[in-house]
Write an enzyme that holds these catalytic residues in place. Sequence first.
Site, PDB file in Angstrom:
ATOM      1  CG  ASN A   1      18.873  49.839  30.892  1.00  0.00           C
ATOM      2  OD1 ASN A   1      19.467  49.167  31.751  1.00  0.00           O
ATOM      3  ND2 ASN A   1      17.920  50.706  31.204  1.00  0.00           N
TER       4      ASN A   1
ATOM      5  CG  PHE B   1      21.984  47.542  39.892  1.00  0.00           C
ATOM      6  CD1 PHE B   1      21.308  48.511  39.184  1.00  0.00           C
ATOM      7  CD2 PHE B   1      21.392  47.033  41.044  1.00  0.00           C
ATOM      8  CE1 PHE B   1      20.057  48.954  39.590  1.00  0.00           C
ATOM      9  CE2 PHE B   1      20.151  47.472  41.465  1.00  0.00           C
ATOM     10  CZ  PHE B   1      19.483  48.428  40.736  1.00  0.00           C
TER      11      PHE B   1
ATOM     12  CB  SER C   1      16.639  48.308  38.502  1.00  0.00           C
ATOM     13  OG  SER C   1      17.143  47.569  37.408  1.00  0.00           O
TER      14      SER C   1
ATOM     15  CG  ASN D   1      17.358  45.627  33.722  1.00  0.00           C
ATOM     16  OD1 ASN D   1      16.529  44.998  33.046  1.00  0.00           O
ATOM     17  ND2 ASN D   1      17.614  46.907  33.510  1.00  0.00           N
ATOM     18  CB  THR D   2      18.590  43.614  40.193  1.00  0.00           C
ATOM     19  OG1 THR D   2      19.673  44.363  39.644  1.00  0.00           O
ATOM     20  CG2 THR D   2      19.086  42.828  41.402  1.00  0.00           C
TER      21      THR D   2
ATOM     22  CE  LYS E   1      14.816  55.975  38.866  1.00  0.00           C
ATOM     23  NZ  LYS E   1      16.026  56.352  38.141  1.00  0.00           N
TER      24      LYS E   1
ATOM     25  CG  ASN F   1      14.109  52.469  37.373  1.00  0.00           C
ATOM     26  OD1 ASN F   1      14.620  52.408  36.252  1.00  0.00           O
ATOM     27  ND2 ASN F   1      14.793  52.249  38.469  1.00  0.00           N
TER      28      ASN F   1
ATOM     29  CB  SER G   1      15.724  58.501  27.091  1.00  0.00           C
ATOM     30  OG  SER G   1      15.746  57.333  27.868  1.00  0.00           O
TER      31      SER G   1
HETATM   32  C1  FMN Z   1      20.826  52.894  29.928  1.00  0.00           C
HETATM   33  C2  FMN Z   1      20.064  53.218  31.193  1.00  0.00           C
HETATM   34  C3  FMN Z   1      20.593  52.846  32.423  1.00  0.00           C
HETATM   35  C4  FMN Z   1      19.892  53.139  33.601  1.00  0.00           C
HETATM   36  N1  FMN Z   1      20.428  52.806  34.806  1.00  0.00           N
HETATM   37  C5  FMN Z   1      19.776  53.150  35.952  1.00  0.00           C
HETATM   38  C6  FMN Z   1      20.343  52.861  37.219  1.00  0.00           C
HETATM   39  O1  FMN Z   1      21.445  52.329  37.336  1.00  0.00           O
HETATM   40  N2  FMN Z   1      19.619  53.227  38.317  1.00  0.00           N
HETATM   41  C7  FMN Z   1      18.403  53.849  38.257  1.00  0.00           C
HETATM   42  O2  FMN Z   1      17.802  54.170  39.290  1.00  0.00           O
HETATM   43  N3  FMN Z   1      17.863  54.150  37.055  1.00  0.00           N
HETATM   44  C8  FMN Z   1      18.515  53.820  35.925  1.00  0.00           C
HETATM   45  N4  FMN Z   1      17.960  54.126  34.710  1.00  0.00           N
HETATM   46  C9  FMN Z   1      16.620  54.740  34.676  1.00  0.00           C
HETATM   47  C10 FMN Z   1      16.696  56.273  34.550  1.00  0.00           C
HETATM   48  O3  FMN Z   1      17.316  56.848  35.671  1.00  0.00           O
HETATM   49  C11 FMN Z   1      15.280  56.859  34.402  1.00  0.00           C
HETATM   50  O4  FMN Z   1      14.560  56.601  35.572  1.00  0.00           O
HETATM   51  C12 FMN Z   1      14.528  56.271  33.216  1.00  0.00           C
HETATM   52  O5  FMN Z   1      15.386  56.063  32.128  1.00  0.00           O
HETATM   53  C13 FMN Z   1      13.380  57.162  32.769  1.00  0.00           C
HETATM   54  O6  FMN Z   1      13.845  58.408  32.337  1.00  0.00           O
HETATM   55  P1  FMN Z   1      14.061  58.783  30.782  1.00  0.00           P
HETATM   56  O7  FMN Z   1      12.813  58.405  30.058  1.00  0.00           O
HETATM   57  O8  FMN Z   1      14.353  60.253  30.804  1.00  0.00           O
HETATM   58  O9  FMN Z   1      15.224  57.986  30.316  1.00  0.00           O
HETATM   59  C14 FMN Z   1      18.633  53.815  33.526  1.00  0.00           C
HETATM   60  C15 FMN Z   1      18.127  54.206  32.279  1.00  0.00           C
HETATM   61  C16 FMN Z   1      18.828  53.910  31.127  1.00  0.00           C
HETATM   62  C17 FMN Z   1      18.249  54.350  29.793  1.00  0.00           C
END
Ligand code: FMN
Length: 336
Positions: free
Chosen positions: A110, A114, A174, A176-177, A216, A245, A318
């Site tokens: 992704n 934000f 993140s 993405n910023t 984080k 993250n 996920s």
């Molecule tokens: C679509 C998507 C959007 C996410 N948006 C954020 C976010 O806004 N802020 C954040 O701290 N982490 C964000 N994450 C990261 C998740 O909180 C998590 O740290 C990361 O996906 C690893 O966990 P997982 O393998 O269980 O998905 C995002 C993850 C995904 C898949």
Amino acid sequence: MYNIIKFFLFLFNPEFAHHLAMKSLKIADFLGLLGLISKKNDCKPRSVMGLKFSNPVGLAAGLDKNAEYIDCLSKLGFGFIEVGTVTPRPQPGNPKPRSFRLTKQEGIINRFGFNNDGIDQVIENIRKSKFKGILGVNIGKNYDTPNDKAVDDYLLCFRKSYLIASYITLNVSSPNTKGLRKLQEGKSLDKLLKVIKREQKILYKKYNKYVPFLLKISPDNTNAQLSFMCKLLIKYEIDGVIATNTTLSRSEVVKSKSRNELGGLSGRPLRLGSLKTLKFLKLNLKGKIPIIGVGGVMSGADGKEKIDNGADLIQIYSGLIFKGHRLIDELCRAIK
Ligand SMILES: Cc1cc2nc3c(=O)[nH]c(=O)nc-3n(C[C@H](O)[C@H](O)[C@H](O)COP(=O)(O)O)c2cc1C
């Protein structure tokens, strides 16, 4: 049952499927159907950071960015919910498409950036919810705030969410910023932690309510960077750390068509990278600071692995998409 739902949801692009799933969840809640599917799991409550978690399995940030679905998500059995990332001002995020499923590998890339309705709207949404459990508010900076002013964004969101949050997460990881991950380094991190810690003390005195805050972090840090972070976390007595993250690494998905999409990778391909970071933290924080383990938890065994390697609590994102809410119960059984 979830396999049927997933079959239909996966016919659509991930962002549309997400909105469809969330709206359907809300309707199911309105019709009283969520009470039928949510099981009382037999996980023991845990006390971490002075907070009592009904179970150690939480929802990771990013799924409910605007805190619009807290009530229905809580009925799926989570022990805690983290909303956000939220920024001071609303912002649209990156252009679409910005989310990609790696179905075979059970991963997601992704680059949302934000997208959120801003801290005031999010606080308003939290106020309207009936949820009484542990609620984390994950905060970040606006995309157009330069890094040397980033602390002001965190400070503003910290102050505004202090009384309504059970805990607050500073998201500096993140991918993405632009430049955000630089806030994990050197003087920038030192300043951020120092300023927020000072503010926490002021607000604690003012309101007689202690709200823990966590950092984080990314799974892509070198050991030297992690070691530096650990020293600061201990120095400023930070309440906790969330590891991790999403990753920029594609080493676990070399065969996927989507591997070249820009953004952070999550899900099964993130498990090992996240675990490596967790193990490093466990060793270097010397048990002084609680850790929330997140990244690639797709089964009960993955969750147990995190706990066995030093996580006090875990979060999933996920895993919920690929396995459905039964994963929460599976995790509770594996961890208890
Ligand atoms: C679509 C998507 C959007 C996410 N948006 C954020 C976010 O806004 N802020 C954040 O701290 N982490 C964000 N994450 C990261 C998740 O909180 C998590 O740290 C990361 O996906 C690893 O966990 P997982 O393998 O269980 O998905 C995002 C993850 C995904 C898949």
